[in-house]
Structure formats: C-alpha cells, structure tokens
Design a protein around this motif. Sequence first.
Motif, PDB file in Angstrom:
ATOM      1  N   THR A 139       0.656  -0.993  -0.031  1.00  0.00           N
ATOM      2  CA  THR A 139      -0.048  -0.229   0.081  1.00  0.00           C
ATOM      3  C   THR A 139       0.728   1.259   0.115  1.00  0.00           C
ATOM      4  O   THR A 139       2.020   1.351   0.404  1.00  0.00           O
ATOM      5  N   GLN A 191      -5.102   1.872   0.304  1.00  0.00           N
ATOM      6  CA  GLN A 191      -4.668   2.546  -1.142  1.00  0.00           C
ATOM      7  C   GLN A 191      -3.649   1.391  -1.591  1.00  0.00           C
ATOM      8  O   GLN A 191      -2.365   1.443  -1.450  1.00  0.00           O
ATOM      9  N   ASP A 193      -1.129  -0.461  -4.037  1.00  0.00           N
ATOM     10  CA  ASP A 193      -0.123   0.025  -5.028  1.00  0.00           C
ATOM     11  C   ASP A 193      -0.197  -0.906  -6.276  1.00  0.00           C
ATOM     12  O   ASP A 193       0.215  -2.028  -6.198  1.00  0.00           O
ATOM     13  N   LEU A 194      -1.208  -0.525  -7.018  1.00  0.00           N
ATOM     14  CA  LEU A 194      -1.484  -1.322  -8.092  1.00  0.00           C
ATOM     15  C   LEU A 194      -0.428  -1.655  -9.105  1.00  0.00           C
ATOM     16  O   LEU A 194      -0.194  -2.875  -9.712  1.00  0.00           O
ATOM     17  N   ASP A 197       0.996  -4.775  -7.392  1.00  0.00           N
ATOM     18  CA  ASP A 197       0.229  -5.801  -6.814  1.00  0.00           C
ATOM     19  C   ASP A 197      -0.093  -7.008  -7.723  1.00  0.00           C
ATOM     20  O   ASP A 197       0.085  -6.835  -8.945  1.00  0.00           O
ATOM     21  N   TYR A 201      -6.194  -7.573  -6.538  1.00  0.00           N
ATOM     22  CA  TYR A 201      -6.951  -6.754  -5.935  1.00  0.00           C
ATOM     23  C   TYR A 201      -7.880  -6.095  -6.924  1.00  0.00           C
ATOM     24  O   TYR A 201      -7.408  -5.451  -8.003  1.00  0.00           O
ATOM     25  N   THR A 202      -9.068  -5.681  -6.547  1.00  0.00           N
ATOM     26  CA  THR A 202      -9.995  -4.829  -6.986  1.00  0.00           C
ATOM     27  C   THR A 202     -10.813  -4.239  -5.898  1.00  0.00           C
ATOM     28  O   THR A 202     -11.018  -4.778  -4.830  1.00  0.00           O
ATOM     29  N   ASP A 203     -11.390  -2.833  -6.263  1.00  0.00           N
ATOM     30  CA  ASP A 203     -12.265  -2.143  -5.162  1.00  0.00           C
ATOM     31  C   ASP A 203     -13.217  -3.061  -4.789  1.00  0.00           C
ATOM     32  O   ASP A 203     -13.639  -2.984  -3.602  1.00  0.00           O
TER      33      ASP A 203
END
Length: 340
Positions: A139, A191, A193-194, A197, A201-203
Amino acid sequence: MTTRRLSAVFGVLLATALAHTGLAPVAAAAPSGSGSGHGARPAAPAQYLYSSIGDFDSEVKPLADRPDIAGVQVVVPWKALEPQKDQYDFSAVEEALGYLQARHKKLFVQVQDRFFSAPTRLPNYLLTDPVYAGGAAATTNESGLGPGEPGAVAAQWNPEVRGRFQRLLQALADRFDGRLAGVNLPETATQVDLGKDRSGYTDESYFRAELDNMAFGAKVFKRTQFIQYVNFWPGEWNNDHGYMEKTFRFAEAHGVGLGGPDVLPNRQAQMENSYPFFERYRGRLPMVAMAVQEPDFEYINPATGKPYTKEEFVDFGGRRLGADVMFWATAAPWLHRPGS
C-alpha cells in the motif's frame, strides 16, 4: 510497537479525486434524529484509552486507574495472535484483560490486518505459502499531514486468506466471547499499490470481502460487540458507488457496530464520506465507537484555525456522530495535564 498511524485516507481521496472531473460533490445533509432501533444513547460517550498491545505496560498502566477512563482498546497484530499456522497465542490479551478486570475496567481488541509502515506483522505462512498468492498487497500511505511509509494490507479479497482470518476470529470468539467489551476490525480506507500488486485486488472484491468479515464476526461473537471501522472506501467518493450506504445498511441488518479511526470535526473529506451516514444511522446501530488517534491532535479545526480541543472532539463524536465510546491515544494532551 507504536500505535501512530499515518492513515491511507488522503492517499485514497487523492487517487479518487483524480479519477473524477471537477470537484467531488458535497454530501447532502443527513437527518440527525436519534432513530429507534436501539433506544436512547448516553448523553456523553464513555472514554477509553487506546494503545498497541506492546505498549500496554508503559503507556496504559500509568493512566488506567483514572476515574474518568472506562477501559482500554488494544491493537493486536494478526501475527501476534497467530505466530504459526493454527497455533494461537492469546496470552497478551489475557494479561491485559486480567489487569483491567481487577480495576473494574473493560477491554476492546482491534485485530490488525494492515500496517502503515514496515514491518508487515502478518503470519509468515501467509506470506510464503503459494496458496495465499503472497498473502498481502503493498500500500501507499498518505495523510493530510504528509506522505507516509509504504505499508501492506492482508489480501482479504483472496478467499484463502480471508478463510484464515475468519479462523482467527472464530478462535478469538471461542476464548473471549462475553469476556471482552468489543472486538473491532480496522479502518476500511486503504490504497493498494496497483503497480506492485500481484494479488488480484479490485475495489469491488475488497469491499465484498470486508462485508463478509463483518457478517462472520457478528455471527461468532454473540455476547461481545463486533465492530467495523469505516471511514472511506477505495475508489469511492461521496457514496458514488454505493459502498458507504451499503455498509451502514449491512451493519444495521447484521447487528454490527461501526466506528472510525479519526474524529475530525467539520473536515470536508470526512463530511463527504462516512460522517453523514453516522448521523443518518444514529440510534440504529448496536454500537458506535470512534477513536481519537495520534495524528488527530495535529490537525487544525477549520472553524477555529486552532488544533482541536478535547471538548470539540467529545462534542462532535458524541452529539454529531452518536459515539457510545471514544478511544483516546495515550498521547492525548488532556491525559497528561494536572487536574484533568
């Protein structure tokens, strides 16, 4: 282990704001009636101390005997509770509980699955066994006070990771249900760190996973209040995805208490996210628990141009947000003033 928290909140808000065109809309005023689901609330919230479990002896014990303190909330990392797979260590919680019970004080436990700076205090097996796909996501953390260190959050959206977390909650309930005043999960703001990642992860998957943990916690803690901290949802501003509204509706339906890691009166970001819903659901949740953590003492009240006072925190937390309890970082200035 320090409890100082550089919240991911404003990093989330910055990323979200950049995804929108123009300014985020201001939330409509929410009704502030008392509701009818759980009867009258206390005139003022009960005051508790807040500390990491590792600082209990040095920070809590010197203040625990104050007559105006009803108890303590301790933050305990997942790894401290499960140092090895399926081997649980609740000795530190038992010790804190025994100390407080002897003084007729209560104990809340926050089970920490995210960390705003290194090291990441998750069980080693989560991070090394391929079945958990890394077990955590990196994150980026930033607060309204400036940038923070990189951190990590447990990959609750991975069903294998979430299953292990729920086993921990079950073990805690087996040992402490009815003995603790409450168990809470940390803030929803994060948050990931895409760019780093690899966990998938998705929201949306994160949101669904958090609700699943809420439902599970309420199911296994039958005599101890289960609480979820909710402040912001990643990818959302002002309920534009419906996450915040669904969270409060879900909590009311499942008997989950809600709260938050910061009491910051009149700050626009909070007023456009979770705060209107605390007002709208006042009296409809089984418990509201708000924390005043270390960074909060450094913020400036936009209405006065000065740091927030204890009275402003308590008035806003109780009167506006409907808090039943407030957890104060042991660094709170009023705890160390003579005669306070």
